[in-house]
Design a protein around this motif. Structure first.
Motif, PDB file in Angstrom:
ATOM      1  N   LEU A 140       0.828  -1.208   0.000  1.00 34.35           N
ATOM      2  CA  LEU A 140       0.000   0.000   0.000  1.00 34.35           C
ATOM      3  C   LEU A 140       0.865   1.260   0.000  1.00 34.35           C
ATOM      4  O   LEU A 140       0.649   2.171  -0.799  1.00 34.35           O
ATOM      5  CB  LEU A 140      -0.917  -0.013   1.229  1.00 34.35           C
ATOM      6  N   VAL A 141       1.833   1.315   0.883  1.00 40.05           N
ATOM      7  CA  VAL A 141       2.703   2.483   0.953  1.00 40.05           C
ATOM      8  C   VAL A 141       3.480   2.646  -0.352  1.00 40.05           C
ATOM      9  O   VAL A 141       3.610   3.753  -0.884  1.00 40.05           O
ATOM     10  CB  VAL A 141       3.667   2.372   2.148  1.00 40.05           C
ATOM     11  N   SER A 142       3.982   1.565  -0.895  1.00 42.88           N
ATOM     12  CA  SER A 142       4.751   1.636  -2.135  1.00 42.88           C
ATOM     13  C   SER A 142       3.913   2.174  -3.289  1.00 42.88           C
ATOM     14  O   SER A 142       4.394   2.974  -4.099  1.00 42.88           O
ATOM     15  CB  SER A 142       5.307   0.253  -2.499  1.00 42.88           C
ATOM     16  N   VAL A 143       2.672   1.736  -3.371  1.00 36.92           N
ATOM     17  CA  VAL A 143       1.819   2.216  -4.462  1.00 36.92           C
ATOM     18  C   VAL A 143       1.497   3.691  -4.283  1.00 36.92           C
ATOM     19  O   VAL A 143       1.480   4.456  -5.256  1.00 36.92           O
ATOM     20  CB  VAL A 143       0.527   1.373  -4.561  1.00 36.92           C
ATOM     21  N   VAL A 144       1.258   4.120  -3.059  1.00 33.85           N
ATOM     22  CA  VAL A 144       1.035   5.545  -2.797  1.00 33.85           C
ATOM     23  C   VAL A 144       2.261   6.352  -3.229  1.00 33.85           C
ATOM     24  O   VAL A 144       2.146   7.416  -3.853  1.00 33.85           O
ATOM     25  CB  VAL A 144       0.719   5.785  -1.304  1.00 33.85           C
ATOM     26  N   LEU A 145       3.438   5.844  -2.938  1.00 36.36           N
ATOM     27  CA  LEU A 145       4.670   6.545  -3.305  1.00 36.36           C
ATOM     28  C   LEU A 145       4.934   6.522  -4.806  1.00 36.36           C
ATOM     29  O   LEU A 145       5.669   7.364  -5.332  1.00 36.36           O
ATOM     30  CB  LEU A 145       5.865   5.925  -2.577  1.00 36.36           C
ATOM     31  N   SER A 146       4.340   5.574  -5.513  1.00 33.58           N
ATOM     32  CA  SER A 146       4.657   5.396  -6.936  1.00 33.58           C
ATOM     33  C   SER A 146       3.954   6.394  -7.849  1.00 33.58           C
ATOM     34  O   SER A 146       4.263   6.443  -9.047  1.00 33.58           O
ATOM     35  CB  SER A 146       4.315   3.970  -7.383  1.00 33.58           C
ATOM     36  N   ALA A 147       3.038   7.191  -7.327  1.00 31.04           N
ATOM     37  CA  ALA A 147       2.363   8.185  -8.161  1.00 31.04           C
ATOM     38  C   ALA A 147       3.399   9.155  -8.736  1.00 31.04           C
ATOM     39  O   ALA A 147       4.190   9.748  -8.005  1.00 31.04           O
ATOM     40  CB  ALA A 147       1.334   8.944  -7.338  1.00 31.04           C
ATOM     41  N   GLN A 148       3.405   9.289 -10.060  1.00 33.26           N
ATOM     42  CA  GLN A 148       4.350  10.159 -10.767  1.00 33.26           C
ATOM     43  C   GLN A 148       5.802   9.830 -10.412  1.00 33.26           C
ATOM     44  O   GLN A 148       6.650  10.717 -10.319  1.00 33.26           O
ATOM     45  CB  GLN A 148       4.038  11.637 -10.478  1.00 33.26           C
TER      46      GLN A 148
ATOM     47  N   TRP B 298       7.469  14.364  -2.828  1.00 32.49           N
ATOM     48  CA  TRP B 298       7.838  13.675  -1.599  1.00 32.49           C
ATOM     49  C   TRP B 298       7.242  14.305  -0.347  1.00 32.49           C
ATOM     50  O   TRP B 298       6.944  13.597   0.619  1.00 32.49           O
ATOM     51  CB  TRP B 298       9.358  13.570  -1.476  1.00 32.49           C
ATOM     52  N   ARG B 299       7.044  15.622  -0.342  1.00 30.14           N
ATOM     53  CA  ARG B 299       6.475  16.248   0.852  1.00 30.14           C
ATOM     54  C   ARG B 299       5.042  15.782   1.087  1.00 30.14           C
ATOM     55  O   ARG B 299       4.671  15.380   2.197  1.00 30.14           O
ATOM     56  CB  ARG B 299       6.508  17.774   0.716  1.00 30.14           C
ATOM     57  N   ALA B 300       4.236  15.855   0.050  1.00 29.71           N
ATOM     58  CA  ALA B 300       2.837  15.426   0.168  1.00 29.71           C
ATOM     59  C   ALA B 300       2.741  13.932   0.453  1.00 29.71           C
ATOM     60  O   ALA B 300       1.889  13.491   1.236  1.00 29.71           O
ATOM     61  CB  ALA B 300       2.077  15.771  -1.110  1.00 29.71           C
ATOM     62  N   LYS B 301       3.624  13.156  -0.162  1.00 27.12           N
ATOM     63  CA  LYS B 301       3.598  11.711   0.047  1.00 27.12           C
ATOM     64  C   LYS B 301       3.993  11.348   1.472  1.00 27.12           C
ATOM     65  O   LYS B 301       3.408  10.438   2.079  1.00 27.12           O
ATOM     66  CB  LYS B 301       4.511  11.016  -0.967  1.00 27.12           C
ATOM     67  N   ALA B 302       4.965  12.038   2.032  1.00 23.45           N
ATOM     68  CA  ALA B 302       5.357  11.779   3.417  1.00 23.45           C
ATOM     69  C   ALA B 302       4.183  12.052   4.352  1.00 23.45           C
ATOM     70  O   ALA B 302       3.902  11.276   5.278  1.00 23.45           O
ATOM     71  CB  ALA B 302       6.555  12.644   3.800  1.00 23.45           C
ATOM     72  N   LYS B 303       3.494  13.136   4.103  1.00 23.71           N
ATOM     73  CA  LYS B 303       2.328  13.481   4.917  1.00 23.71           C
ATOM     74  C   LYS B 303       1.241  12.415   4.801  1.00 23.71           C
ATOM     75  O   LYS B 303       0.663  11.983   5.815  1.00 23.71           O
ATOM     76  CB  LYS B 303       1.780  14.845   4.482  1.00 23.71           C
ATOM     77  N   ASN B 304       0.973  11.969   3.577  1.00 21.96           N
ATOM     78  CA  ASN B 304      -0.072  10.966   3.371  1.00 21.96           C
ATOM     79  C   ASN B 304       0.286   9.612   3.982  1.00 21.96           C
ATOM     80  O   ASN B 304      -0.584   8.934   4.540  1.00 21.96           O
ATOM     81  CB  ASN B 304      -0.346  10.796   1.879  1.00 21.96           C
ATOM     82  N   VAL B 305       1.551   9.213   3.865  1.00 20.29           N
ATOM     83  CA  VAL B 305       1.959   7.914   4.416  1.00 20.29           C
ATOM     84  C   VAL B 305       1.777   7.878   5.927  1.00 20.29           C
ATOM     85  O   VAL B 305       1.274   6.894   6.488  1.00 20.29           O
ATOM     86  CB  VAL B 305       3.416   7.598   4.020  1.00 20.29           C
ATOM     87  N   VAL B 306       2.162   8.942   6.592  1.00 20.98           N
ATOM     88  CA  VAL B 306       1.983   8.992   8.049  1.00 20.98           C
ATOM     89  C   VAL B 306       0.497   9.055   8.396  1.00 20.98           C
ATOM     90  O   VAL B 306       0.027   8.356   9.305  1.00 20.98           O
ATOM     91  CB  VAL B 306       2.730  10.201   8.642  1.00 20.98           C
ATOM     92  N   ALA B 307      -0.262   9.857   7.657  1.00 26.21           N
ATOM     93  CA  ALA B 307      -1.691   9.998   7.939  1.00 26.21           C
ATOM     94  C   ALA B 307      -2.448   8.701   7.695  1.00 26.21           C
ATOM     95  O   ALA B 307      -3.293   8.301   8.510  1.00 26.21           O
ATOM     96  CB  ALA B 307      -2.279  11.123   7.088  1.00 26.21           C
ATOM     97  N   LEU B 308      -2.153   8.002   6.602  1.00 27.71           N
ATOM     98  CA  LEU B 308      -2.861   6.752   6.332  1.00 27.71           C
ATOM     99  C   LEU B 308      -2.487   5.689   7.355  1.00 27.71           C
ATOM    100  O   LEU B 308      -3.319   4.859   7.738  1.00 27.71           O
ATOM    101  CB  LEU B 308      -2.632   6.277   4.903  1.00 27.71           C
TER     102      LEU B 308
ATOM    103  N   PRO C 219      -5.873   8.511   3.396  1.00 28.94           N
ATOM    104  CA  PRO C 219      -5.180   9.649   2.775  1.00 28.94           C
ATOM    105  C   PRO C 219      -4.221   9.202   1.675  1.00 28.94           C
ATOM    106  O   PRO C 219      -3.442   8.263   1.867  1.00 28.94           O
ATOM    107  CB  PRO C 219      -4.417  10.278   3.954  1.00 28.94           C
ATOM    108  N   GLY C 220      -4.306   9.847   0.528  1.00 27.56           N
ATOM    109  CA  GLY C 220      -3.407   9.539  -0.572  1.00 27.56           C
ATOM    110  C   GLY C 220      -3.775   8.330  -1.394  1.00 27.56           C
ATOM    111  O   GLY C 220      -3.050   7.967  -2.324  1.00 27.56           O
ATOM    112  N   VAL C 221      -4.904   7.683  -1.075  1.00 30.97           N
ATOM    113  CA  VAL C 221      -5.309   6.468  -1.789  1.00 30.97           C
ATOM    114  C   VAL C 221      -6.511   6.766  -2.669  1.00 30.97           C
ATOM    115  O   VAL C 221      -7.572   7.166  -2.183  1.00 30.97           O
ATOM    116  CB  VAL C 221      -5.650   5.334  -0.802  1.00 30.97           C
TER     117      VAL C 221
END
Length: 213
Positions: A33-41, A82-92, A115-117
């Motif tokens: 899940l985290v990897s796919v969230v990070l893989s956007a763009q 990376w900033r938005a993704k870091a926020k989403n990973v912690v929030a999710l 968040p972020g999904v």
């Protein structure tokens, strides 16, 4: 494509790459899940490089929350957004703890509430982890669906709906991987390598490249 051509095209991809799977490196539902969230763009290669250290420090939601946004950011600065993704990973991760006992839910509604999904990420998790016959449409599949005539559509959802409708049910789940990898390595955006495409006999693309350039 006609329905018969659709089946033949998918069968050709399956024969050429029978063991196709995600190129993201993960160990469980949460790390996928985290990897796919990070893989956007971002490319899978760049995500895998970033998550080696990230998952060593935070392999589960609780440790990810403790790591915090700054800690996650240190690992993923090499990938886009990376900033938005870091926020989403912690929030999710916090939502998983608060609402799901730290486990990744197996239903679309709960996944898309994280968040972020979005729909594409939910489809990947449902397909790879929970064995559902979903179709995650990324830029590669969107392009391939329109270029070949496999599943024309102006939006990812339109292409997804066409693929789900046209691909036989028993072939739908693995088709997610066959199509992504074919779009990534053969049916490329700027220079499709039609000269070695196994689906070429069924493809309706009018400008096929029959020789390397």
């Amino acid at each position: 494509m006609t329905q018969r051509e659709v089946v033949s095209f998918i069968e050709a991809l399956a024969l050429a790459n029978p063991n196709a799977s995600s190129e993201l490196v993960f160990t469980n539902a949460y790390t996928l899940l985290v990897s796919v969230v990070l893989s956007a763009q971002a490319t899978d290669v760049s995500v895998n490089k970033a998550t080696v250290g990230l998952f060593a420090d935070a392999p589960d939601p609780a440790t990810m929350v403790r790591l915090g946004e700054d800690g996650v950011a240190r690992h993923i600065r090499t990938i886009g957004l990376w900033r938005a993704k870091a926020k989403n990973v912690v929030a999710l991760s916090q939502v998983l703890i608060d609402r799901h006992g730290g486990e990744v839910p197996s239903d679309r509604l709960s996944l898309e509430a994280l968040p972020g999904v979005g729909r594409k990420t939910a489809n990947v998790v449902l397909n790879v982890v929970f064995g559902e016959s979903t179709m995650a449409v990324d830029t590669h599949i969107l392009r391939l669906g329109n270029r070949t005539g496999l599943a024309p559509g102006a939006t990812p959802r339109a292409v997804e709906d066409q693929l789900v409708k046209r691909i036989p049910r028993d072939m739908l789940r693995p088709s997610h991987h066959w199509l992504i990898l074919h779009g990534r390595y053969v049916c490329k955006a700027r220079a499709p390598e039609c000269w070695h495409c196994v689906g070429r006999p069924y493809c309706h693309y009018p400008d096929k490249r029959l020789e390397p350039v």
